[in-house]
Design a protein around this motif. Structure first.
Motif, PDB file in Angstrom:
ATOM      1  N   ALA A   1      31.853  68.338  43.446  1.00  0.00           N
ATOM      2  CA  ALA A   1      31.827  66.882  43.363  1.00  0.00           C
ATOM      3  C   ALA A   1      32.655  66.253  44.482  1.00  0.00           C
ATOM      4  N   ALA A   2      33.828  66.827  44.754  1.00  0.00           N
ATOM      5  CA  ALA A   2      34.690  66.288  45.807  1.00  0.00           C
ATOM      6  C   ALA A   2      34.017  66.381  47.175  1.00  0.00           C
ATOM      7  N   ALA A   3      33.314  67.473  47.428  1.00  0.00           N
ATOM      8  CA  ALA A   3      32.620  67.620  48.713  1.00  0.00           C
ATOM      9  C   ALA A   3      31.492  66.604  48.837  1.00  0.00           C
ATOM     10  N   ARG A   4      30.774  66.372  47.768  1.00  0.00           N
ATOM     11  CA  ARG A   4      29.661  65.416  47.793  1.00  0.00           C
ATOM     12  C   ARG A   4      30.168  63.990  47.994  1.00  0.00           C
ATOM     13  N   LEU A   5      31.332  63.694  47.437  1.00  0.00           N
ATOM     14  CA  LEU A   5      31.871  62.332  47.475  1.00  0.00           C
ATOM     15  C   LEU A   5      32.941  62.162  48.550  1.00  0.00           C
ATOM     16  N   ALA A   6      33.015  63.098  49.493  1.00  0.00           N
ATOM     17  CA  ALA A   6      34.113  63.119  50.466  1.00  0.00           C
ATOM     18  C   ALA A   6      34.235  61.831  51.262  1.00  0.00           C
ATOM     19  N   ASP A   7      33.133  61.213  51.649  1.00  0.00           N
ATOM     20  CA  ASP A   7      33.179  60.019  52.492  1.00  0.00           C
ATOM     21  C   ASP A   7      32.982  58.739  51.689  1.00  0.00           C
ATOM     22  N   THR A   8      33.376  58.753  50.423  1.00  0.00           N
ATOM     23  CA  THR A   8      33.213  57.602  49.540  1.00  0.00           C
ATOM     24  C   THR A   8      34.561  57.238  48.912  1.00  0.00           C
ATOM     25  N   PRO A   9      34.639  56.099  48.234  1.00  0.00           N
ATOM     26  CA  PRO A   9      35.895  55.734  47.547  1.00  0.00           C
ATOM     27  C   PRO A   9      36.132  56.533  46.278  1.00  0.00           C
ATOM     28  N   TRP A  10      35.183  57.403  45.897  1.00  0.00           N
ATOM     29  CA  TRP A  10      35.259  58.086  44.608  1.00  0.00           C
ATOM     30  C   TRP A  10      35.509  59.572  44.795  1.00  0.00           C
ATOM     31  N   ARG A  11      36.072  60.175  43.756  1.00  0.00           N
ATOM     32  CA  ARG A  11      36.343  61.610  43.794  1.00  0.00           C
ATOM     33  C   ARG A  11      35.749  62.338  42.588  1.00  0.00           C
ATOM     34  N   LEU A  12      35.446  61.610  41.540  1.00  0.00           N
ATOM     35  CA  LEU A  12      34.900  62.211  40.326  1.00  0.00           C
ATOM     36  C   LEU A  12      33.575  61.550  39.981  1.00  0.00           C
ATOM     37  N   ASN A  13      32.701  62.285  39.314  1.00  0.00           N
ATOM     38  CA  ASN A  13      31.417  61.715  38.901  1.00  0.00           C
ATOM     39  C   ASN A  13      31.598  60.500  38.008  1.00  0.00           C
ATOM     40  N   SER A  14      32.645  60.520  37.182  1.00  0.00           N
ATOM     41  CA  SER A  14      32.876  59.413  36.254  1.00  0.00           C
ATOM     42  C   SER A  14      33.212  58.109  36.955  1.00  0.00           C
ATOM     43  N   GLU A  15      33.615  58.181  38.226  1.00  0.00           N
ATOM     44  CA  GLU A  15      34.003  56.987  38.977  1.00  0.00           C
ATOM     45  C   GLU A  15      32.838  56.356  39.727  1.00  0.00           C
ATOM     46  N   VAL A  16      31.760  57.076  39.897  1.00  0.00           N
ATOM     47  CA  VAL A  16      30.659  56.590  40.727  1.00  0.00           C
ATOM     48  C   VAL A  16      29.830  55.559  39.962  1.00  0.00           C
ATOM     49  N   PRO A  17      29.593  54.381  40.524  1.00  0.00           N
ATOM     50  CA  PRO A  17      28.748  53.378  39.863  1.00  0.00           C
ATOM     51  C   PRO A  17      27.338  53.902  39.635  1.00  0.00           C
ATOM     52  N   GLY A  18      26.741  53.469  38.542  1.00  0.00           N
ATOM     53  CA  GLY A  18      25.400  53.918  38.212  1.00  0.00           C
ATOM     54  C   GLY A  18      24.384  53.604  39.296  1.00  0.00           C
ATOM     55  N   GLN A  19      24.517  52.457  39.935  1.00  0.00           N
ATOM     56  CA  GLN A  19      23.586  52.074  40.994  1.00  0.00           C
ATOM     57  C   GLN A  19      23.594  53.087  42.127  1.00  0.00           C
ATOM     58  N   GLU A  20      24.784  53.585  42.463  1.00  0.00           N
ATOM     59  CA  GLU A  20      24.892  54.581  43.531  1.00  0.00           C
ATOM     60  C   GLU A  20      24.215  55.888  43.119  1.00  0.00           C
TER      61      GLU A  20
END
Length: 219
Positions: A125-144
């Motif tokens: 998850a951290a690798a996928r979200l590396a260039d975003t403001p989020w680090r965990l799946n629970s933090e990612v907005p549904g729209q994203e």
């Protein structure tokens, strides 16, 4: 210091429980007073446990529950729909069997094995979200999650049907998608497929879909 008392969630006043809704959604709490407004961080993991009725024996066959139906309804109503809509995982716990108590049942995975799988999932998850403001799946907005990181073809069809049938809210659909991503990370997959979404739905709605009983469903 004395240890804090522990009570079932339904023993708390409904207004106290519903006060958790905004912090669960936004990750912060706002305190407004005459002198001003203060916004404080309040991101936390909430774990609730509740009996089916005040005596705890309502769903146990032959257990002798004597709670009147009106008392059971009032007790269960303390966990409001809007609060439960913010609970990602809902698991009904069955009574402990004699084999479990006497240690005759099958042994599960060790803590070390589970911890290693969780570590790997967090790294994915951290690798996928590396260039975003989020680090965990629970933090990612549904729209994203619906646009930037999409599930496999047709994987969300059962969840969309549940949305149309009123079994899921729009918020619930987003939370199912986040859990499905976590399940996919735990299984080492690049994105959620139909089985990952089925597991997330079963954990969300409690409706058996055959996913949880499949070999490797939890891994």
């Amino acid at each position: 210091m004395p240890s804090p008392s522990v009570a079932e969630a339904a023993e708390f006043h409904s207004r106290a429980l519903d006060a958790l809704r905004q912090p669960l959604e936004s990750g912060h709490v706002v305190i407004a007073r005459a002198a001003g407004v203060v916004r404080l961080p309040a991101r936390f993991l909430m774990v609730l446990a509740a009996n089916p009725c005040p005596c705890g024996r309502h769903t146990l066959h032959g257990a002798g529950c004597e709670c009147p139906p009106s008392v059971i309804r009032r007790y269960q109503a303390r966990l409001s729909g809007p609060l439960l809509d913010r609970v990602d995982l809902r698991v009904e716990v069955e009574p402990v069997t004699r084999c479990d108590l006497l240690g005759q049942g099958g042994r599960g995975e060790s803590t070390a094995v589970v911890a290693d799988r969780v570590r790997q999932a967090l790294e994915r998850a951290a690798a996928r979200l590396a260039d975003t403001p989020w680090r965990l799946n629970s933090e990612v907005p549904g729209q994203e999650l619906r646009t930037r990181w999409q599930a496999g073809p047709g994987a969300l069809a059962p969840a969309e049907r549940d949305l149309e049938r009123g079994l899921l809210t729009a918020r619930g659909l987003d939370r199912v998608l986040r859990v499905a991503w976590t399940v996919a990370d735990l299984r080492g997959r690049d994105r959620p497929e139909a089985l990952d979404v089925a597991v997330a739905l079963e954990l969300r709605t409690g409706i058996a879909r055959g996913a949880m009983s499949l070999p490797g469903a939890g891994t």
